[in-house]
Motif scaffolding. Sequence first.
Motif, mmCIF file in Angstrom:
data_model
loop_
_atom_site.group_PDB
_atom_site.id
_atom_site.type_symbol
_atom_site.label_atom_id
_atom_site.label_comp_id
_atom_site.label_asym_id
_atom_site.label_seq_id
_atom_site.Cartn_x
_atom_site.Cartn_y
_atom_site.Cartn_z
ATOM 1 N N GLU A 1 0.815 -1.221 0.000
ATOM 2 C CA GLU A 1 0.000 0.000 0.000
ATOM 3 C C GLU A 1 0.846 1.267 0.000
ATOM 4 O OE1 GLU A 1 -3.212 -0.035 -0.372
ATOM 5 O OE2 GLU A 1 -3.247 -2.235 -0.335
ATOM 6 N N LEU A 2 2.174 1.110 0.027
ATOM 7 C CA LEU A 2 3.083 2.260 0.187
ATOM 8 C C LEU A 2 2.663 3.117 1.392
ATOM 9 C CD1 LEU A 2 3.602 3.232 -3.573
ATOM 10 C CD2 LEU A 2 5.352 2.341 -2.029
ATOM 11 N N ASP A 3 2.210 2.416 2.424
ATOM 12 C CA ASP A 3 1.775 3.092 3.652
ATOM 13 C C ASP A 3 3.000 3.228 4.559
ATOM 14 O OD1 ASP A 3 0.785 3.850 6.118
ATOM 15 O OD2 ASP A 3 -0.987 2.556 6.006
ATOM 16 N N TRP A 4 3.677 4.349 4.403
ATOM 17 C CA TRP A 4 4.962 4.519 5.103
ATOM 18 C C TRP A 4 4.807 4.602 6.602
ATOM 19 C CZ3 TRP A 4 9.096 3.256 2.593
ATOM 20 C CH2 TRP A 4 9.045 3.249 1.198
ATOM 21 N N GLU A 5 3.754 5.260 7.064
ATOM 22 C CA GLU A 5 3.581 5.383 8.514
ATOM 23 C C GLU A 5 3.413 4.001 9.137
ATOM 24 O OE1 GLU A 5 4.303 7.720 10.484
ATOM 25 O OE2 GLU A 5 3.640 6.523 12.196
ATOM 26 N N GLU B 1 5.666 9.572 -2.297
ATOM 27 C CA GLU B 1 4.910 8.322 -2.329
ATOM 28 C C GLU B 1 5.843 7.118 -2.372
ATOM 29 O OE1 GLU B 1 0.860 6.735 -4.493
ATOM 30 O OE2 GLU B 1 2.169 8.085 -5.568
ATOM 31 N N ALA B 2 6.884 7.181 -3.237
ATOM 32 C CA ALA B 2 7.853 6.089 -3.336
ATOM 33 C C ALA B 2 9.025 6.393 -2.386
ATOM 34 C CB ALA B 2 8.330 5.962 -4.772
ATOM 35 N N CYS B 3 10.146 5.744 -2.598
ATOM 36 C CA CYS B 3 11.333 6.109 -1.826
ATOM 37 C C CYS B 3 12.478 6.347 -2.794
ATOM 38 C CB CYS B 3 11.679 5.049 -0.788
ATOM 39 S SG CYS B 3 12.485 3.584 -1.443
ATOM 40 N N SER B 4 13.573 6.895 -2.301
ATOM 41 C CA SER B 4 14.640 7.321 -3.201
ATOM 42 C C SER B 4 15.435 6.163 -3.794
ATOM 43 C CB SER B 4 15.578 8.293 -2.469
ATOM 44 O OG SER B 4 16.091 7.675 -1.314
ATOM 45 N N MET B 5 15.099 4.938 -3.438
ATOM 46 C CA MET B 5 15.787 3.790 -4.039
ATOM 47 C C MET B 5 15.511 3.734 -5.547
ATOM 48 S SD MET B 5 17.582 0.972 -3.309
ATOM 49 C CE MET B 5 17.245 -0.222 -2.048
ATOM 50 N N CYS B 6 14.218 3.844 -5.962
ATOM 51 C CA CYS B 6 13.871 3.762 -7.389
ATOM 52 C C CYS B 6 13.158 5.024 -7.880
ATOM 53 C CB CYS B 6 12.954 2.580 -7.672
ATOM 54 S SG CYS B 6 13.253 1.120 -6.691
ATOM 55 N N GLY B 7 12.706 5.882 -6.971
ATOM 56 C CA GLY B 7 12.062 7.133 -7.361
ATOM 57 C C GLY B 7 10.876 6.904 -8.293
ATOM 58 N N GLY B 8 10.945 7.522 -9.482
ATOM 59 C CA GLY B 8 9.843 7.428 -10.435
ATOM 60 C C GLY B 8 9.633 6.027 -10.985
ATOM 61 N N PHE B 9 10.614 5.159 -10.791
ATOM 62 C CA PHE B 9 10.484 3.779 -11.291
ATOM 63 C C PHE B 9 10.085 2.823 -10.174
ATOM 64 C CE2 PHE B 9 13.578 5.997 -13.949
ATOM 65 C CZ PHE B 9 12.947 5.884 -15.181
ATOM 66 N N CYS B 10 9.391 3.342 -9.220
ATOM 67 C CA CYS B 10 8.965 2.512 -8.072
ATOM 68 C C CYS B 10 8.109 1.343 -8.573
ATOM 69 C CB CYS B 10 8.158 3.365 -7.093
ATOM 70 S SG CYS B 10 7.434 2.410 -5.750
ATOM 71 N N ALA B 11 8.640 0.144 -8.417
ATOM 72 C CA ALA B 11 7.940 -1.046 -8.917
ATOM 73 C C ALA B 11 6.586 -1.218 -8.235
ATOM 74 C CB ALA B 11 8.810 -2.282 -8.677
ATOM 75 N N VAL B 12 6.528 -0.925 -6.977
ATOM 76 C CA VAL B 12 5.275 -1.089 -6.234
ATOM 77 C C VAL B 12 4.180 -0.222 -6.853
ATOM 78 C CG1 VAL B 12 4.186 -0.793 -3.973
ATOM 79 C CG2 VAL B 12 6.556 -1.569 -4.112
ATOM 80 N N LYS B 13 4.560 1.025 -7.118
ATOM 81 C CA LYS B 13 3.603 1.985 -7.661
ATOM 82 C C LYS B 13 3.203 1.606 -9.095
ATOM 83 C CE LYS B 13 3.304 7.058 -7.746
ATOM 84 N NZ LYS B 13 2.861 7.255 -9.103
ATOM 85 N N SER C 1 4.510 -4.838 -4.663
ATOM 86 C CA SER C 1 5.349 -5.124 -3.503
ATOM 87 C C SER C 1 6.807 -5.011 -3.892
ATOM 88 C CB SER C 1 5.067 -6.525 -2.995
ATOM 89 O OG SER C 1 5.879 -6.776 -1.886
ATOM 90 N N CYS C 2 7.601 -4.337 -3.045
ATOM 91 C CA CYS C 2 9.005 -4.210 -3.399
ATOM 92 C C CYS C 2 9.838 -5.267 -2.708
ATOM 93 C CB CYS C 2 9.554 -2.838 -3.037
ATOM 94 S SG CYS C 2 9.647 -2.490 -1.297
HETATM 95 S S1 SF4 Z 1 9.916 -0.331 -5.296
HETATM 96 FE FE1 SF4 Z 1 11.747 0.946 -5.021
HETATM 97 S S2 SF4 Z 1 10.980 3.049 -4.739
HETATM 98 FE FE2 SF4 Z 1 9.234 1.656 -4.472
HETATM 99 S S3 SF4 Z 1 9.185 1.402 -2.250
HETATM 100 FE FE3 SF4 Z 1 10.364 -0.350 -3.066
HETATM 101 S S4 SF4 Z 1 12.505 0.332 -2.989
HETATM 102 FE FE4 SF4 Z 1 11.239 2.156 -2.703
#
Ligand code: SF4
Length: 432
Positions: free
Chosen positions: A378-382, A407-419, A431-432
């Motif tokens: 859910e990309l529910d960071w909290e 919404e994502a994190c700086s690991m993949c940024g705009g290429f967030c696989a989860v999103k 799911s990442c």
């Molecule tokens: S897929 Fe990448 S950007 Fe998205 S939450 Fe996982 S590590 Fe972060």
Amino acid sequence: MTQLIKARQGIITPEVERLAKVEGLTPDELCEKVAKGRVVILKNNQRKNSVAVAIGEGLRTKVNANIGTSPDCVDFSDELHKIEVAVAAGADAIMELSIGGDVDAFHRLVLDKFTLPIGSVPTYQTGMESIEKHGSVVGMTVEDMFEMIERQAKRGIDFMAIHSALNMSIVERLKNQGRVMDIVSRGGSFLTGWMFHNEQDNPLYTQFDRVLEICKKYDVVLSIGDAIRPGCIEDSLDRAQVQGLIVAGELVQRSLEAGVQVMVEGPGHVPLDQIPATILLQKQLCHHVPYYILGNLATDIAAGYDHISGAIGATTAAIAGADFICYVTPAEHLRLPTAEDVHAGVIATRIATHCADLVTGVKGAREWDLAMGRARKELDWEKQMELSIDPPTARRIRAERNEEGAEACSMCGGFCAVKLVGEYLGKTGGSC
Ligand code: SF4
């Protein structure tokens, strides 16, 4: 009456009632385990402010943190802070092992201030007082030893490591077999020195009934200390260690017959392939009472990272049946730990025990991971922060390289696989 005796009579104590809920069992199920000696309940009957903890078969694997002064570093406020850090990091119990300063006063303070179970090794304080009274550790008298056990029990110490499973025959075997590290247990070294100096066998072994009498009176959980534990990988499962376990098993039988709650301490340094055999031997020889181990450290060469060596061994050990794990900190073998070391040691050990609990089917373990998986989807960071084993550290690391509210994190940024996958599949996340 001890929890063990009450359980044998079918009495569901308030502690059993509460702990059954905590562990996801029925009170009858927990009571039966206590009655068989397979679970112990840490709660001295003199302590009014403490919250009991159950350790043993089928329960969540528990974590202990050791703290305490040394003669070179006597700063009780620092040790108090370390306990606070250990409690905040999720330790289930504390062993107070001070050998410097006013130990009586510190014990009273710790027992008063904290509600979790507190353990000790009475021989340490006996040895320190003996230096003042008799000029040396080996000058301690038999009465000094038993007076100290009673003094600490009466004060409210919930569990005590007592090195009763050490006798002259074991020490002779150790001498003859040529160990690399001989004896690495502090209590074991005090008593071995005492035996040679006084040309007598270990009174904690020869007068074991006196130990039992005190433990029974205060319902102190007896933790049979592993004076002969291997101090390096090479010494694991040697003849002296196995003989120590056989003697421990005999003492366990006497403890259970006397109605005393008992567990057995173990190593130490054990290569991964020998951990299941070590645990199996203890369980078989010691009537399946809880096994309380240090680590296990899976390698000797990780100085500065021994919490990782200990965590690797702890997972294997807990899967094999170890019940209570004493943490190892990054400072192990190097110096007295700092508060940061204590935090790292508790968290590493909790991760290790949780990994084991996932495999052994401890209630609630899988549910915790499932909740984290869902929060990630859910990309529910909290929620992810809340579910982390160490939320402050997880929050700090996330905040370091992420824009607030991203919404994502700086690991993949705009290429967030989860999103992205969530969008492809028409769901909110993947799911990442
Ligand atoms: S897929 Fe990448 S950007 Fe998205 S939450 Fe996982 S590590 Fe972060």
